[in-house]
Design a protein around this motif. Sequence first.
Motif, PDB file in Angstrom:
ATOM      1  N   THR A  14      26.242  32.854 -31.583  1.00 45.98           N
ATOM      2  CA  THR A  14      25.456  33.785 -31.877  1.00 45.98           C
ATOM      3  C   THR A  14      24.332  33.889 -30.799  1.00 45.98           C
ATOM      4  OG1 THR A  14      24.294  32.960 -33.695  1.00 45.98           O
ATOM      5  CG2 THR A  14      25.961  34.370 -34.174  1.00 45.98           C
ATOM      6  N   GLY A  15      23.900  32.861 -30.332  1.00 48.27           N
ATOM      7  CA  GLY A  15      22.515  32.506 -29.554  1.00 48.27           C
ATOM      8  C   GLY A  15      23.036  31.857 -28.316  1.00 48.27           C
ATOM      9  N   TRP A  74      29.137  30.952 -20.941  1.00 52.22           N
ATOM     10  CA  TRP A  74      28.858  30.320 -19.622  1.00 52.22           C
ATOM     11  C   TRP A  74      27.706  29.057 -20.002  1.00 52.22           C
ATOM     12  CZ3 TRP A  74      24.089  29.184 -17.339  1.00 52.22           C
ATOM     13  CH2 TRP A  74      24.177  28.659 -16.146  1.00 52.22           C
ATOM     14  N   GLN A  75      26.818  29.333 -20.933  1.00 48.65           N
ATOM     15  CA  GLN A  75      26.106  28.236 -21.483  1.00 48.65           C
ATOM     16  C   GLN A  75      26.767  27.000 -22.133  1.00 48.65           C
ATOM     17  OE1 GLN A  75      23.541  31.008 -23.302  1.00 48.65           O
ATOM     18  NE2 GLN A  75      21.677  30.460 -22.277  1.00 48.65           N
ATOM     19  N   ALA A  88      24.696  20.922 -17.776  1.00 48.41           N
ATOM     20  CA  ALA A  88      24.350  20.959 -16.064  1.00 48.41           C
ATOM     21  C   ALA A  88      22.989  20.553 -15.839  1.00 48.41           C
ATOM     22  CB  ALA A  88      24.596  22.126 -15.650  1.00 48.41           C
ATOM     23  N   ASP A  89      21.826  20.986 -16.490  1.00 46.98           N
ATOM     24  CA  ASP A  89      20.488  20.748 -16.583  1.00 46.98           C
ATOM     25  C   ASP A  89      20.148  19.335 -16.833  1.00 46.98           C
ATOM     26  OD1 ASP A  89      20.054  23.377 -15.527  1.00 46.98           O
ATOM     27  OD2 ASP A  89      19.208  24.144 -17.617  1.00 46.98           O
ATOM     28  N   ARG A  90      20.635  18.922 -17.904  1.00 40.55           N
ATOM     29  CA  ARG A  90      20.654  17.509 -18.102  1.00 40.55           C
ATOM     30  C   ARG A  90      21.293  16.525 -17.142  1.00 40.55           C
ATOM     31  NH1 ARG A  90      23.113  16.857 -23.563  1.00 40.55           N
ATOM     32  NH2 ARG A  90      23.515  18.958 -23.064  1.00 40.55           N
TER      33      ARG A  90
END
Length: 73
Positions: A50-51, A55-56, A62-64
């Motif tokens: 839901t949140g 893709w996320q 990826a950011d970490r």
Amino acid sequence: MTSIHVKPLFDTPTRQQKETESRAIAADLERFRKAGGRIEILGTTPIDKTGISRWQVVEGGADRRKAAKGEKA
């Protein structure tokens, strides 16, 4: 249907090979447990979508990973 009608697959294990492997794995697990090992059985908790987008979910770390390498996000 008889074996005449079935195309043989030569690279698949036989029933006897599967049973032998199954017994070997069971023996390994028994030795592991007797030596004090514990097996954690993980649940099948689904991702709450839901949140967060698909893709996320896929690119979630990826950011970490970039931060760990010292790259800019």
